[in-house]
Scaffold this active site. Structure first.
Site, PDB file in Angstrom:
ATOM      1  N   GLU A 108     -31.403   1.150 -12.063  1.00 36.38           N
ATOM      2  CA  GLU A 108     -31.930   1.938 -13.044  1.00 36.38           C
ATOM      3  C   GLU A 108     -30.942   1.805 -14.158  1.00 36.38           C
ATOM      4  O   GLU A 108     -29.706   2.265 -14.002  1.00 36.38           O
ATOM      5  CB  GLU A 108     -32.061   3.272 -12.385  1.00 36.38           C
ATOM      6  CG  GLU A 108     -33.126   3.329 -11.200  1.00 36.38           C
ATOM      7  CD  GLU A 108     -32.939   4.643 -10.496  1.00 36.38           C
ATOM      8  OE1 GLU A 108     -32.145   5.284 -10.796  1.00 36.38           O
ATOM      9  OE2 GLU A 108     -33.865   4.482  -9.332  1.00 36.38           O
ATOM     10  N   LEU A 134     -38.158   3.715 -11.122  1.00 34.36           N
ATOM     11  CA  LEU A 134     -36.906   4.670 -10.514  1.00 34.36           C
ATOM     12  C   LEU A 134     -37.486   4.746  -9.178  1.00 34.36           C
ATOM     13  O   LEU A 134     -38.235   5.673  -8.647  1.00 34.36           O
ATOM     14  CB  LEU A 134     -37.279   5.996 -11.350  1.00 34.36           C
ATOM     15  CG  LEU A 134     -35.922   6.833 -11.013  1.00 34.36           C
ATOM     16  CD1 LEU A 134     -36.129   8.081 -12.040  1.00 34.36           C
ATOM     17  CD2 LEU A 134     -35.638   7.649  -9.777  1.00 34.36           C
ATOM     18  N   GLU A 193     -35.433   3.853  -5.285  1.00 34.14           N
ATOM     19  CA  GLU A 193     -34.411   3.312  -4.749  1.00 34.14           C
ATOM     20  C   GLU A 193     -34.708   2.395  -3.545  1.00 34.14           C
ATOM     21  O   GLU A 193     -34.325   1.353  -3.299  1.00 34.14           O
ATOM     22  CB  GLU A 193     -33.342   4.345  -4.176  1.00 34.14           C
ATOM     23  CG  GLU A 193     -32.408   4.795  -5.220  1.00 34.14           C
ATOM     24  CD  GLU A 193     -32.978   5.942  -6.276  1.00 34.14           C
ATOM     25  OE1 GLU A 193     -34.388   6.505  -5.824  1.00 34.14           O
ATOM     26  OE2 GLU A 193     -32.684   6.008  -7.259  1.00 34.14           O
ATOM     27  N   GLN A 240     -27.788   4.356  -8.819  1.00 34.62           N
ATOM     28  CA  GLN A 240     -26.944   5.441  -9.872  1.00 34.62           C
ATOM     29  C   GLN A 240     -25.867   5.994  -9.480  1.00 34.62           C
ATOM     30  O   GLN A 240     -25.071   6.049 -10.028  1.00 34.62           O
ATOM     31  CB  GLN A 240     -28.160   5.989 -10.600  1.00 34.62           C
ATOM     32  CG  GLN A 240     -27.565   6.040 -12.322  1.00 34.62           C
ATOM     33  CD  GLN A 240     -28.880   6.186 -12.910  1.00 34.62           C
ATOM     34  OE1 GLN A 240     -29.675   7.330 -12.884  1.00 34.62           O
ATOM     35  NE2 GLN A 240     -29.412   5.273 -13.807  1.00 34.62           N
ATOM     36  N   PHE A 241     -26.130   6.671  -8.324  1.00 33.41           N
ATOM     37  CA  PHE A 241     -25.081   7.604  -7.684  1.00 33.41           C
ATOM     38  C   PHE A 241     -25.378   7.427  -6.222  1.00 33.41           C
ATOM     39  O   PHE A 241     -26.494   7.496  -5.681  1.00 33.41           O
ATOM     40  CB  PHE A 241     -25.347   8.993  -8.189  1.00 33.41           C
ATOM     41  CG  PHE A 241     -24.825   9.101  -9.437  1.00 33.41           C
ATOM     42  CD1 PHE A 241     -23.514   9.620  -9.889  1.00 33.41           C
ATOM     43  CD2 PHE A 241     -25.752   9.276 -10.565  1.00 33.41           C
ATOM     44  CE1 PHE A 241     -22.934   9.762 -10.966  1.00 33.41           C
ATOM     45  CE2 PHE A 241     -25.192   9.448 -11.732  1.00 33.41           C
ATOM     46  CZ  PHE A 241     -24.071   9.680 -12.018  1.00 33.41           C
ATOM     47  N   PRO A 259     -33.168   7.815  -0.699  1.00 36.99           N
ATOM     48  CA  PRO A 259     -34.404   7.462  -0.580  1.00 36.99           C
ATOM     49  C   PRO A 259     -34.584   5.705  -0.184  1.00 36.99           C
ATOM     50  O   PRO A 259     -35.619   5.398   0.264  1.00 36.99           O
ATOM     51  CB  PRO A 259     -35.084   7.319  -2.043  1.00 36.99           C
ATOM     52  CG  PRO A 259     -34.343   8.235  -2.794  1.00 36.99           C
ATOM     53  CD  PRO A 259     -32.844   8.175  -2.041  1.00 36.99           C
ATOM     54  N   HIS A 301     -23.958  14.259  -7.560  1.00 39.37           N
ATOM     55  CA  HIS A 301     -23.342  13.126  -8.411  1.00 39.37           C
ATOM     56  C   HIS A 301     -21.723  12.842  -7.500  1.00 39.37           C
ATOM     57  O   HIS A 301     -21.340  11.624  -8.079  1.00 39.37           O
ATOM     58  CB  HIS A 301     -22.933  13.347  -9.740  1.00 39.37           C
ATOM     59  CG  HIS A 301     -24.193  13.550 -10.295  1.00 39.37           C
ATOM     60  ND1 HIS A 301     -24.694  14.777 -10.626  1.00 39.37           N
ATOM     61  CD2 HIS A 301     -25.112  12.868 -10.858  1.00 39.37           C
ATOM     62  CE1 HIS A 301     -25.990  14.845 -11.204  1.00 39.37           C
ATOM     63  NE2 HIS A 301     -26.385  13.456 -11.333  1.00 39.37           N
TER      64      HIS A 301
END
Ligand SMILES: Cc1ncc(C[n+]2csc(CCOP(=O)(O)OP(=O)(O)O)c2C)c(N)n1
Length: 711
Positions: free
Chosen positions: A413, A442, A444, A466-467, A473, A513
């Site tokens: 992403e 978007l 995962e 991303q994190f 998921p 995060h």
């Protein structure tokens, strides 16, 4: 011209059979599939009187689904075609050349076959380097879709970027029941296929039941083809999977559409489930006798016979075909039953890649032996490199590998134009183009599942999550990727690299995060897990992973990415660090301290600022899977004390594993209890006051070391 809306083709009856189909083969494969179901069901039904070793513990019949599936299989003729399938897909595999003996031996758990007795026999695969591949199936409904989409994207990459003509006109098909259209995997793959206009076919075999649940629960009105009519870029056909004429024409239409490069297609064929869901299911409570009888009238096999005799073959030909099938199945059954049971000593093999031994499979997936040899690698760091922060180190390593390896792709992403939310991939798309460094939808599950399909197709996907928290998921795909080599007895592997930033930020945390939770990946079988504490280690470990044979989670600590805390000199374009080799960062003889990631730096600070030189033998593990047991145990046997410091929460954190190992293996050398420091069992908090209340700092680490030394 076909429209993209769901078209119900009128049932066309012509005297002749549909041209372009291998009807003899279709009839043979359907009869074989049906007879395999008969043999297994009958044996299981008569369990009292048959030897135990003839029973199939997990029995799934495909009766009713069989004819349309073998028609589909007969159309997968190109060497780079692939299928993502599910437990009811054995007819497809038979039509693609699976031997009848293998088809029978695997459910019996015999040696050889799909998994050498490791997996349920209907969780199939068809490994091939030069012919249609059936990707390794999984038990999870819906998980077949995104790897199939990954294969479809690999087709476009091989064809358009690597100019490999063997991929021209190829397609990837994902098969699933109507229950599977409610899964995340279905929607994720559909988004990928339609937004990227991939050469992918969705084949939905709608029997109206997901075990006991009716199709109306899976999609409104129970018809996914109708509901997707407004979906852009999706060519849809909807028909009767028991009507040989209609099903064959519709299948030809959708396959031709995808092969012509016109984008993805979806076909829904209604079929009856002429059996229980699986062996143990007796259908009681959810299906009436009348419903079962009604479905029996829709059996495609008599319809196939009626369709082919006499238009295509005589009554005598059909009878001869039945006799041939009976002979072939009985011969194969004897062969399957005669096969040896799997050998207990082999069960530990192939969790990870191993040096090849005689008789081992020629694994499908990952870079080839010669490609890996050509990439090479050097364990010696070059002198005098620039000082780099961790993010720059990762970027530079990705850049070098993108230059060296045309099969390497970087995606996730926002990684494209933006360069990732941590700017790690900044500038890479500009340099290498959007076909090699690209944004994804978007999802995962889609990111990881796609990577799996690409890796099986021989590419080296480097995916960014991303994190860390947002890998949740993708858990199913991650787990299935890790076990793939083992499940298929080394016949398939998907070496992918998944980069993910996590851990506390410079002055801030939060539950979303700042998650560390690396222990979940340590527990995920088949994965390597790197937790670098500095830029030089990041270069060496990331390169090792990208030039390796095992799937790897590569953890980029948030507090180190853009700060100078983890800066180090660039160790060179070929530098590799082997997994499982800890870095002894300080030498001492009174206590062993073991850490990794950002906590390793806090330990160094604790030692350098607060403790006398020569006291602490400090190890930065660098990798958690595998971890350097030998170095840690040797050190503890010398110091007699051990403290493990990590950022993951305490309970069942990886420190517990190390502590248990030390307690067991070095018990007689210990002068004090093995101790652990970790984040308390609370989610990572936001405000620095709260964050610092749970995160061990250098002062506290030094104090704990001193306390242990006094013990
Ligand atoms: C993720 C997941 N959830 C639940 C199950 C249990 N399960 C196995 S098959 C099945 C029904 C699937 O129905 P459908 O997709 O229509 O396929 P069919 O069996 O009818 O061919 C369920 C719920 C599973 N295997 N995987």
């Amino acid at each position: 011209m076909p429209t993209k809306s769901a078209a119900k083709s009128p049932a066309r009856r012509t005297p002749a059979v549909t041209a372009g189909m291998d009807w003899r083969k279709i009839a043979y494969d359907t009869l074989v599939s049906r007879m395999l179901d008969d043999v297994e069901e009958t044996t299981n039904k008569n369990r009292a009187s048959v030897p135990k070793e003839h029973l199939v513990l997990y029995q799934f019949s495909a009766r009713g689904h069989d004819m349309a599936q073998v028609m589909l299989g007969s159309l997968l003729t190109k060497r780079r075609d692939a299928a993502g399938a599910y437990y009811r897909s054995r007819p497809l595999l038979l039509s693609l050349g699976l031997s009848i003996e293998d088809a029978l031996a695997s459910p019996l758990g015999r040696s050889g076959g799909f998994s050498d007795g490791r997996d349920i026999g209907v969780v199939c695969n068809l490994p091939r380097h030069d012919g249609p591949v059936v990707l390794p199936m999984s038990g999870d409904v819906g998980s077949q879709y995104t790897p199939a989409a990954g294969w479809a994207q690999a087709i476009t990459y091989y064809k358009n970027t690597l100019k490999d003509a063997s991929y021209d006109g190829c397609l990837s098909v994902a098969l699933g029941g109507e229950g599977s259209v409610a899964t995340n995997g279905f929607w994720s793959a559909l988004t990928m296929a339609t937004t990227l206009e991939l050469p992918m076919l969705f084949y939905i075999e709608d029997n109206g039941l997901g075990i006991s649940v009716k199709g109306e629960m899976q999609t409104p009105g129970g018809d996914i083809a109708k509901n997707l009519a407004s979906f852009g870029n999706l060519f849809i056909r909807d028909g009767d999977g028991t009507d040989p004429d209609e099903a064959s024409r519709l299948l030809q239409e959708v396959v031709a559409h995808v092969r012509a490069g016109k984008g993805p297609a979806l076909i829904r064929l209604t079929v009856p489930r002429l059996c229980s869901h699986s062996g143990p299911d007796n259908q009681k409570g959810y299906r009436t006798d009348a419903e079962i009888a009604e479905d029996a009238k829709r059996d495609p096999l008599p319809r196939l016979r009626e369709y082919l005799v006499p238009a295509f073959m005589s009554k005598a030909d059909w009878a001869e075909l039945e006799a041939e099938v009976e002979r072939d199945v009985h011969r194969a059954l004897a062969g399957a039953r005669g096969r040896a049971a799997p050998v207990a000593e082999t069960v530990r093999r192939f969790v990870y890649a191993e040096p090849r031994r005689d008789g081992d499979a020629d694994t499908v997936g990952g870079l080839s032996e010669s490609e890996l040899t050509a990439l090479g690698g050097s364990a010696a760091a070059s002198e005098g490199g620039d000082m780099l922060r961790l993010a720059e180190a990762v970027r530079r390593t990705l850049r070098v590998e993108l230059e060296r390896n045309p099969k390497l792709l970087v995606f996730g992403e926002d990684v494209g134009k933006k360069g990732g939310v941590h700017l790690v991939t900044e500038g890479l798309q500009k340099q290498f183009g959007a076909h090699r460094v690209f944004d994804t939808s978007l999802s995962e599950e889609g990111i990881v599942g796609r990577a799996v399909g690409m890796a099986v197709a021989g590419l080296m996907p480097v995916a960014e999550i991303q994190f860390r928290k947002y890998a949740d998921p993708a858990t199913e795909q991650l787990n299935n990727c890790g076990t793939m080599r083992w499940r298929t007895n080394n016949q398939f592997a998907a070496p992918i690299v998944v980069r993910m930033p996590g851990g506390f930020g410079k002055d801030v945390g939060d539950p979303w995060h700042s998650l560390s939770d690396e222990v979940r990946f340590a527990h995920a079988i088949g994965w390597q897990l790197a937790m670098p504490s500095n830029a030089a280690d990041a270069v060496g470990l990331l390169r090792s992973a990208m030039r390796g044979r095992n799937p790897t989670i590569f953890f980029e600590h948030r507090s180190l990415l853009m700060t100078s805390d983890g800066s180090a000199r660039y160790p060179g374009d070929d530098y590799v660090i082997p997994f499982g080799k800890a870095n002894r960062v300080r030498e001492g003889d009174r206590i062993t301290v073991v850490s990794w990631g950002a906590m390793a730096l806090r330990c160094i600070e604790a030692v350098d600022r607060h403790l006398p030189a020569g006291t602490v033998d400090l190890y930065d593990l660098r990798t958690i899977a595998p971890w350097d047991r030998e170095a840690v145990l040797a050190s503890v046997m010398n110091t007699g004390r051990c403290l493990i410091v990590h950022e993951d929460t305490l309970t069942a954190g990886f420190g517990a594993e190390i502590a248990a190992t030390v307690a067991r293996e070095a018990f007689w050398y210990l002068d004090a209890p093995v101790d652990r420091m970790a984040v308390e069992d609370v989610p990572m908090p936001y405000h620095p006051v709260l964050l610092n209340a749970v995160l061990p700092g250098p002062d506290q680490i030094a104090a704990r070391v001193e306390a242990l030394l006094r013990t």
